[in-house]
Enzyme design. Structure first.
Site, PDB file in Angstrom:
ATOM      1  N   LYS A  54       0.837  -1.204   0.000  1.00  0.00           N
ATOM      2  CA  LYS A  54       0.000   0.000   0.000  1.00  0.00           C
ATOM      3  C   LYS A  54       0.867   1.248   0.000  1.00  0.00           C
ATOM      4  O   LYS A  54       0.620   2.200  -0.740  1.00  0.00           O
ATOM      5  CB  LYS A  54      -0.919   0.005   1.230  1.00  0.00           C
ATOM      6  CG  LYS A  54      -2.096  -0.944   1.107  1.00  0.00           C
ATOM      7  CD  LYS A  54      -2.825  -1.141   2.435  1.00  0.00           C
ATOM      8  CE  LYS A  54      -3.833  -2.278   2.318  1.00  0.00           C
ATOM      9  NZ  LYS A  54      -4.383  -2.705   3.610  1.00  0.00           N
ATOM     10  N   GLN A  98      -4.802  -1.296   9.640  1.00  0.00           N
ATOM     11  CA  GLN A  98      -4.788  -2.650   9.076  1.00  0.00           C
ATOM     12  C   GLN A  98      -5.435  -3.647  10.048  1.00  0.00           C
ATOM     13  O   GLN A  98      -5.101  -3.676  11.233  1.00  0.00           O
ATOM     14  CB  GLN A  98      -3.336  -3.057   8.768  1.00  0.00           C
ATOM     15  CG  GLN A  98      -3.170  -4.404   8.109  1.00  0.00           C
ATOM     16  CD  GLN A  98      -3.677  -4.452   6.682  1.00  0.00           C
ATOM     17  OE1 GLN A  98      -3.697  -3.448   5.971  1.00  0.00           O
ATOM     18  NE2 GLN A  98      -4.105  -5.630   6.244  1.00  0.00           N
ATOM     19  N   ASP A 121     -11.253   3.161   4.021  1.00  0.00           N
ATOM     20  CA  ASP A 121     -11.667   1.757   3.991  1.00  0.00           C
ATOM     21  C   ASP A 121     -13.188   1.636   3.881  1.00  0.00           C
ATOM     22  O   ASP A 121     -13.694   0.561   3.531  1.00  0.00           O
ATOM     23  CB  ASP A 121     -11.257   1.065   5.300  1.00  0.00           C
ATOM     24  CG  ASP A 121     -10.004   0.211   5.169  1.00  0.00           C
ATOM     25  OD1 ASP A 121      -9.764  -0.313   4.064  1.00  0.00           O
ATOM     26  OD2 ASP A 121      -9.296   0.057   6.179  1.00  0.00           O
TER      27      ASP A 121
HETATM   28  N1  GUN Z   1      -6.964  -6.468   6.161  1.00  0.00           N
HETATM   29  C1  GUN Z   1      -7.168  -7.166   5.021  1.00  0.00           C
HETATM   30  N2  GUN Z   1      -7.754  -6.384   4.092  1.00  0.00           N
HETATM   31  C2  GUN Z   1      -7.919  -5.168   4.666  1.00  0.00           C
HETATM   32  C3  GUN Z   1      -8.453  -3.937   4.194  1.00  0.00           C
HETATM   33  O1  GUN Z   1      -8.930  -3.795   3.066  1.00  0.00           O
HETATM   34  N3  GUN Z   1      -8.443  -2.908   5.075  1.00  0.00           N
HETATM   35  C4  GUN Z   1      -7.955  -3.047   6.331  1.00  0.00           C
HETATM   36  N4  GUN Z   1      -7.996  -1.982   7.134  1.00  0.00           N
HETATM   37  N5  GUN Z   1      -7.444  -4.164   6.799  1.00  0.00           N
HETATM   38  C5  GUN Z   1      -7.433  -5.214   5.957  1.00  0.00           C
END
Ligand code: GUN
Length: 296
Positions: A54, A98, A121
């Site tokens: 990311k 995350q 998100d």
């Molecule tokens: N863990 C796995 N996929 C995601 C996501 O799209 N966002 C977040 N915050 N955590 C994740």
């Protein structure tokens, strides 16, 4: 094999290029670039890989990446204090914590603490509510990426029968809301659904997000259906000791019946980060009181 492969990797690359092209206008108007803060608590190796990719993608799009790595024994209070600091930081447009979080931290409490206008998100209840009532907000990245692939392939989805398999807050429910918003007739199927193959056979559009390797078979599909496979399952490979990634759809049999299908890997997966960057750019424009560019 008759189905066309839906190339999510190529679509995501194009989207990321369009995003990067929109950054200079934002910078000229505001004197800064959009910023995404990503918070990782603990050392889960898969999460660390996601967070790194990311950050890399954010910088490649010309945006600022702020990474916060906290130890696994971080208290909920300390994480909430960091979220509060990021909420107030004017250089931060998007905040992603995350998941999963360590046991001592209540995920819902942390998500609730994020400023909904920075919740790229789309997990905050305010954004789930906005999606449900059709107000502008932020939509979770994976289902929004699926909708983009469907509209790219099919154009107007009005009147189509869509079946979403899975009812998670992160994929199934928001996917159903998006399809409803696009005027589909939507069914949400799940583990208690009776005669799932018969339900799926009605669908012009199938979105599989259940987390069960290769569950959806070709003979469940209506001929010509478009299939979006959100599953990422690691299963033993033919070669001793190796593993391979498979989706929730049995690709080989489904490709005989569907008109188009996303592969795993290379389908939905690459869309998620691209949409995260899209949401961050949109957050930045909105927070600056500027109109977000069209076509993102
Ligand atoms: N863990 C796995 N996929 C995601 C996501 O799209 N966002 C977040 N915050 N955590 C994740």
């Amino acid at each position: 094999m008759s189905a066309e492969r839906i190339d999510g990797k190529a679509y995501a690359a194009g989207l990321r290029q369009r995003l990067a092209a929109a950054v200079p206008a934002f910078e000229r108007a505001t004197g800064r670039v959009p910023g995404l803060a990503v918070v990782l608590v603990g050392e889960d190796p898969a999460s660390a890989v996601y967070v790194r990719s990311k950050g890399k993608a954010t910088v490649e799009a010309g945006m600022a990446s702020f990474e916060h790595k906290l130890p696994a024994d971080t208290s909920e209070a300390d994480l909430l204090a960091l979220v509060d600091q990021l909420n107030r930081d004017a250089t931060v447009d998007g905040i992603l914590v995350q998941l999963p979080l360590p046991r001592q931290i209540d995920e819902q409490r942390v998500i609730a603490a994020i400023d909904p206008d920075k919740d790229v998100d789309g997990f905050h209840v305010a954004n789930a509510g906005r999606l449900a009532v059709g107000q502008p907000g932020f939509v979770p990245c994976t289902p929004l990426g699926c909708l983009m692939l469907l509209q790219d392939r099919l154009g107007d989805l009005s009147g189509m029968e869509a079946v979403v398999i899975g009812r998670s807050n992160i994929v199934g429910k928001p996917m159903a809301q998006l399809l409803l918003g696009a005027n589909c007739t939507v069914t949400i199927a799940h583990s208690r659904t009776r005669d799932l193959p018969a339900v799926v056979r009605r669908a012009d559009i199938v979105v599989a997000a259940v987390g069960r390797p290769e569950m959806v078979k070709g003979d469940w599909l209506k001929p010509g259906a478009v299939v979006i496979d959100v599953g990422i399952n690691r299963v033993p490979a033919a070669e001793e000791g190796k593993t391979r990634l498979v989706g929730d759809v049995d690709y080989a049999s489904a490709a005989e019946v569907a008109s188009a299908i996303t592969p795993v890997p290379g389908g939905v997966g690459p869309m998620t980060i691209a949409v995260l960057l899209r949401n961050t750019l949109v957050a930045a424009f909105r927070r600056a009181g500027l109109a977000a560019p069209e076509g993102l």
